[in-house]
Design a protein around this motif. Sequence first.
Motif, PDB file in Angstrom:
ATOM      1  N   VAL A  75       0.862  -1.172   0.000  1.00 49.79           N
ATOM      2  CA  VAL A  75       0.000   0.000   0.000  1.00 49.79           C
ATOM      3  C   VAL A  75       0.902   1.227   0.000  1.00 49.79           C
ATOM      4  N   PHE A  76       0.790   2.063  -0.990  1.00 48.69           N
ATOM      5  CA  PHE A  76       1.630   3.263  -1.016  1.00 48.69           C
ATOM      6  C   PHE A  76       0.936   4.359  -1.808  1.00 48.69           C
ATOM      7  N   GLY A  77       1.366   5.588  -1.554  1.00 42.75           N
ATOM      8  CA  GLY A  77       0.757   6.726  -2.228  1.00 42.75           C
ATOM      9  C   GLY A  77       1.781   7.838  -2.371  1.00 42.75           C
ATOM     10  N   LEU A  78       1.245   9.050  -2.508  1.00 48.00           N
ATOM     11  CA  LEU A  78       2.099  10.209  -2.766  1.00 48.00           C
ATOM     12  C   LEU A  78       3.124  10.421  -1.655  1.00 48.00           C
ATOM     13  N   GLU A  79       2.700  10.206  -0.393  1.00 52.49           N
ATOM     14  CA  GLU A  79       3.603  10.444   0.729  1.00 52.49           C
ATOM     15  C   GLU A  79       4.839   9.536   0.643  1.00 52.49           C
ATOM     16  N   GLU A  80       4.601   8.270   0.343  1.00 54.23           N
ATOM     17  CA  GLU A  80       5.729   7.333   0.219  1.00 54.23           C
ATOM     18  C   GLU A  80       6.634   7.729  -0.940  1.00 54.23           C
ATOM     19  N   ARG A  81       6.010   8.091  -2.085  1.00 54.52           N
ATOM     20  CA  ARG A  81       6.821   8.513  -3.248  1.00 54.52           C
ATOM     21  C   ARG A  81       7.686   9.713  -2.875  1.00 54.52           C
ATOM     22  N   THR A  82       7.070  10.706  -2.202  1.00 53.15           N
ATOM     23  CA  THR A  82       7.776  11.944  -1.856  1.00 53.15           C
ATOM     24  C   THR A  82       8.938  11.648  -0.926  1.00 53.15           C
ATOM     25  N   ARG A  83       8.674  10.836   0.118  1.00 52.58           N
ATOM     26  CA  ARG A  83       9.730  10.510   1.094  1.00 52.58           C
ATOM     27  C   ARG A  83      10.878   9.751   0.433  1.00 52.58           C
TER      28      ARG A  83
END
Length: 194
Positions: free
Chosen positions: A23-31
Amino acid sequence: MIRLALHGGAAVRKVVSFPGWPVFGLEERTRLLEVFDSGQWWYGEKVRDFEEKYAAFQDARYGVTCANGTVALETALLACGIGAGDEVIVPPYTFMATASAVLKVNAIPVFADIELDTCNLDPIDVERKITNKTKAILPVHLGGLPVDMDAFKILARRHKLVLIEDACHSWGSKWKGKGTGAIGDCGVFSFQMS
Ligand SMILES: Cc1ncc(COP(=O)(O)O)c(C=O)c1O
Protein backbone atom coordinates in the motif's frame (compact mmCIF):
# COMPACT_ATOMS: atom_id res chain seq x y z
CA MET A 1 -13.44 -17.68 21.58
CA ILE A 2 -15.71 -15.93 19.03
CA ARG A 3 -17.56 -18.33 16.71
CA LEU A 4 -16.00 -18.12 13.24
CA ALA A 5 -18.24 -17.13 10.30
CA LEU A 6 -17.23 -20.46 8.80
CA HIS A 7 -19.06 -22.12 11.68
CA GLY A 8 -22.13 -19.89 11.59
CA GLY A 9 -20.82 -16.82 13.51
CA ALA A 10 -21.29 -13.24 12.28
CA ALA A 11 -18.95 -12.30 9.42
CA VAL A 12 -16.49 -9.57 10.38
CA ARG A 13 -15.56 -8.82 6.80
CA LYS A 14 -18.38 -7.94 4.40
CA VAL A 15 -16.44 -7.18 1.21
CA VAL A 16 -14.86 -10.06 -0.62
CA SER A 17 -11.60 -8.66 -1.94
CA PHE A 18 -8.71 -7.63 0.28
CA PRO A 19 -6.71 -4.47 -0.44
CA GLY A 20 -3.67 -4.83 -2.66
CA TRP A 21 -0.14 -4.89 -1.27
CA PRO A 22 2.13 -2.99 -0.96
CA VAL A 23 0.00 0.00 0.00
CA PHE A 24 1.63 3.26 -1.02
CA GLY A 25 0.76 6.73 -2.23
CA LEU A 26 2.10 10.21 -2.77
CA GLU A 27 3.60 10.44 0.73
CA GLU A 28 5.73 7.33 0.22
CA ARG A 29 6.82 8.51 -3.25
CA THR A 30 7.78 11.94 -1.86
CA ARG A 31 9.73 10.51 1.09
CA LEU A 32 11.52 8.05 -1.13
CA LEU A 33 12.53 10.78 -3.55
CA GLU A 34 13.73 12.93 -0.65
CA VAL A 35 16.11 10.16 0.38
CA PHE A 36 17.12 9.53 -3.22
CA ASP A 37 17.87 13.21 -3.84
CA SER A 38 19.68 13.64 -0.50
CA GLY A 39 22.42 11.33 -1.76
CA GLN A 40 22.52 9.84 1.74
CA TRP A 41 21.42 6.29 1.09
CA TRP A 42 22.92 4.82 4.23
CA TYR A 43 21.86 5.06 7.87
CA GLY A 44 20.52 8.59 8.17
CA GLU A 45 18.06 10.94 9.80
CA LYS A 46 14.95 9.34 8.28
CA VAL A 47 15.93 5.86 9.47
CA ARG A 48 16.58 7.15 12.98
CA ASP A 49 13.24 8.98 12.93
CA PHE A 50 11.49 5.82 11.73
CA GLU A 51 13.12 3.68 14.45
CA GLU A 52 11.92 6.06 17.16
CA LYS A 53 8.37 6.39 15.81
CA TYR A 54 7.92 2.70 15.11
CA ALA A 55 9.26 1.71 18.54
CA ALA A 56 6.83 4.17 20.19
CA PHE A 57 3.95 2.88 18.00
CA GLN A 58 4.62 -0.64 19.26
CA ASP A 59 5.27 0.42 22.92
CA ALA A 60 8.95 -0.61 22.69
CA ARG A 61 11.74 1.36 24.34
CA TYR A 62 14.11 0.91 21.39
CA GLY A 63 13.92 0.00 17.72
CA VAL A 64 16.70 -1.09 15.38
CA THR A 65 16.16 -1.33 11.63
CA CYS A 66 17.34 -4.39 9.69
CA ALA A 67 17.14 -5.43 6.04
CA ASN A 68 14.10 -7.65 6.71
CA GLY A 69 12.38 -9.83 9.31
CA THR A 70 14.68 -12.80 8.70
CA VAL A 71 17.81 -10.75 9.43
CA ALA A 72 16.02 -9.22 12.42
CA LEU A 73 15.32 -12.71 13.83
CA GLU A 74 18.96 -13.73 13.40
CA THR A 75 20.12 -10.49 15.01
CA ALA A 76 17.74 -10.91 17.95
CA LEU A 77 18.93 -14.49 18.56
CA LEU A 78 22.57 -13.42 18.48
CA ALA A 79 21.87 -10.41 20.69
CA CYS A 80 20.27 -12.75 23.24
CA GLY A 81 23.37 -14.95 23.24
CA ILE A 82 21.83 -17.94 21.44
CA GLY A 83 24.47 -20.08 19.70
CA ALA A 84 25.84 -23.52 18.89
CA GLY A 85 23.94 -26.41 20.46
CA ASP A 86 21.28 -24.28 22.14
CA GLU A 87 17.68 -25.34 21.63
CA VAL A 88 15.03 -22.78 20.70
CA ILE A 89 11.37 -23.78 20.80
CA VAL A 90 9.40 -22.57 17.75
CA PRO A 91 5.97 -23.28 16.26
CA PRO A 92 5.73 -25.60 13.24
CA TYR A 93 3.01 -23.44 11.69
CA THR A 94 4.76 -20.21 10.57
CA PHE A 95 7.00 -18.90 7.79
CA MET A 96 10.24 -20.90 7.52
CA ALA A 97 12.39 -17.99 8.77
CA THR A 98 11.25 -18.55 12.37
CA ALA A 99 13.10 -21.90 12.34
CA SER A 100 15.78 -21.15 9.71
CA ALA A 101 17.03 -18.12 11.71
CA VAL A 102 17.68 -20.51 14.61
CA LEU A 103 19.72 -22.78 12.33
CA LYS A 104 21.58 -19.76 10.95
CA VAL A 105 23.01 -19.05 14.42
CA ASN A 106 23.99 -22.75 14.75
CA ALA A 107 21.24 -23.43 17.28
CA ILE A 108 18.59 -26.18 17.08
CA PRO A 109 14.93 -25.36 16.38
CA VAL A 110 12.61 -27.60 18.39
CA PHE A 111 8.96 -27.72 17.35
CA ALA A 112 6.19 -27.59 19.92
CA ASP A 113 2.59 -27.98 18.81
CA ILE A 114 0.04 -25.24 18.12
CA GLU A 115 -3.34 -24.69 19.81
CA LEU A 116 -6.37 -25.95 17.90
CA ASP A 117 -8.43 -22.80 18.38
CA THR A 118 -5.81 -20.07 17.71
CA CYS A 119 -3.21 -21.93 15.58
CA ASN A 120 -0.64 -20.19 17.79
CA LEU A 121 2.16 -21.90 19.74
CA ASP A 122 0.75 -23.87 22.69
CA PRO A 123 2.47 -22.97 25.99
CA ILE A 124 1.46 -26.34 27.47
CA ASP A 125 3.28 -28.27 24.75
CA VAL A 126 6.22 -25.84 24.91
CA GLU A 127 6.77 -26.77 28.55
CA ARG A 128 6.89 -30.47 27.56
CA LYS A 129 9.64 -29.70 25.03
CA ILE A 130 11.96 -27.90 27.46
CA THR A 131 15.26 -29.72 28.08
CA ASN A 132 18.50 -28.68 29.79
CA LYS A 133 19.65 -27.35 26.37
CA THR A 134 16.69 -25.03 25.87
CA LYS A 135 17.73 -21.38 25.83
CA ALA A 136 14.79 -19.56 24.26
CA ILE A 137 11.14 -19.67 23.28
CA LEU A 138 10.23 -18.02 19.97
CA PRO A 139 6.46 -17.75 19.59
CA VAL A 140 4.82 -16.18 16.50
CA HIS A 141 1.79 -13.88 16.72
CA LEU A 142 0.29 -15.58 13.70
CA GLY A 143 -1.80 -13.40 11.40
CA GLY A 144 -1.72 -10.61 13.99
CA LEU A 145 -3.34 -12.69 16.75
CA PRO A 146 -1.18 -12.41 19.89
CA VAL A 147 -0.03 -15.61 21.60
CA ASP A 148 -0.78 -16.00 25.32
CA MET A 149 2.06 -13.75 26.49
CA ASP A 150 1.18 -14.20 30.17
CA ALA A 151 1.71 -17.95 29.89
CA PHE A 152 4.97 -17.55 27.93
CA LYS A 153 6.34 -14.98 30.37
CA ILE A 154 5.64 -17.31 33.29
CA LEU A 155 7.31 -20.22 31.44
CA ALA A 156 10.34 -18.12 30.52
CA ARG A 157 10.76 -16.90 34.09
CA ARG A 158 10.27 -20.37 35.61
CA HIS A 159 12.85 -22.02 33.33
CA LYS A 160 15.18 -18.99 32.95
CA LEU A 161 14.66 -18.80 29.18
CA VAL A 162 14.88 -15.91 26.76
CA LEU A 163 11.53 -14.93 25.24
CA ILE A 164 11.75 -13.56 21.68
CA GLU A 165 8.53 -12.59 19.90
CA ASP A 166 8.25 -13.17 16.16
CA ALA A 167 5.90 -10.23 15.63
CA CYS A 168 6.36 -10.21 11.85
CA HIS A 169 2.58 -10.40 11.32
CA SER A 170 1.50 -8.25 14.22
CA TRP A 171 2.14 -4.55 13.80
CA GLY A 172 -0.37 -2.69 15.90
CA SER A 173 -1.51 -5.83 17.73
CA LYS A 174 -1.82 -5.55 21.50
CA TRP A 175 -1.75 -8.08 24.31
CA LYS A 176 -3.64 -6.66 27.31
CA GLY A 177 -2.99 -3.12 26.09
CA LYS A 178 0.70 -3.52 25.32
CA GLY A 179 2.14 -3.72 21.82
CA THR A 180 3.28 -7.15 20.66
CA GLY A 181 7.03 -7.41 20.16
CA ALA A 182 7.63 -5.27 23.25
CA ILE A 183 6.48 -7.74 25.91
CA GLY A 184 9.16 -10.44 25.87
CA ASP A 185 12.92 -9.80 25.94
CA CYS A 186 12.72 -8.51 22.37
CA GLY A 187 10.53 -8.69 19.29
CA VAL A 188 10.95 -8.77 15.55
CA PHE A 189 8.85 -7.22 12.77
CA SER A 190 8.71 -7.51 8.99
CA PHE A 191 7.12 -5.43 6.22
CA GLN A 192 6.21 -8.39 4.07
CA MET A 193 2.51 -8.75 3.25
CA SER A 194 1.29 -11.02 6.06
C1 LIG B 1 6.20 -15.27 10.87
C2 LIG B 1 7.29 -14.71 10.00
N1 LIG B 1 8.51 -14.55 10.55
C3 LIG B 1 9.53 -14.03 9.83
C4 LIG B 1 9.36 -13.66 8.50
C5 LIG B 1 10.53 -13.14 7.74
O1 LIG B 1 10.31 -11.82 7.32
P1 LIG B 1 10.98 -11.27 5.98
O2 LIG B 1 10.23 -11.85 4.81
O3 LIG B 1 10.84 -9.77 6.08
O4 LIG B 1 12.41 -11.70 5.97
C6 LIG B 1 8.10 -13.83 7.90
C7 LIG B 1 7.89 -13.47 6.50
O5 LIG B 1 6.92 -13.86 5.86
C8 LIG B 1 7.04 -14.36 8.66
O6 LIG B 1 5.83 -14.55 8.12
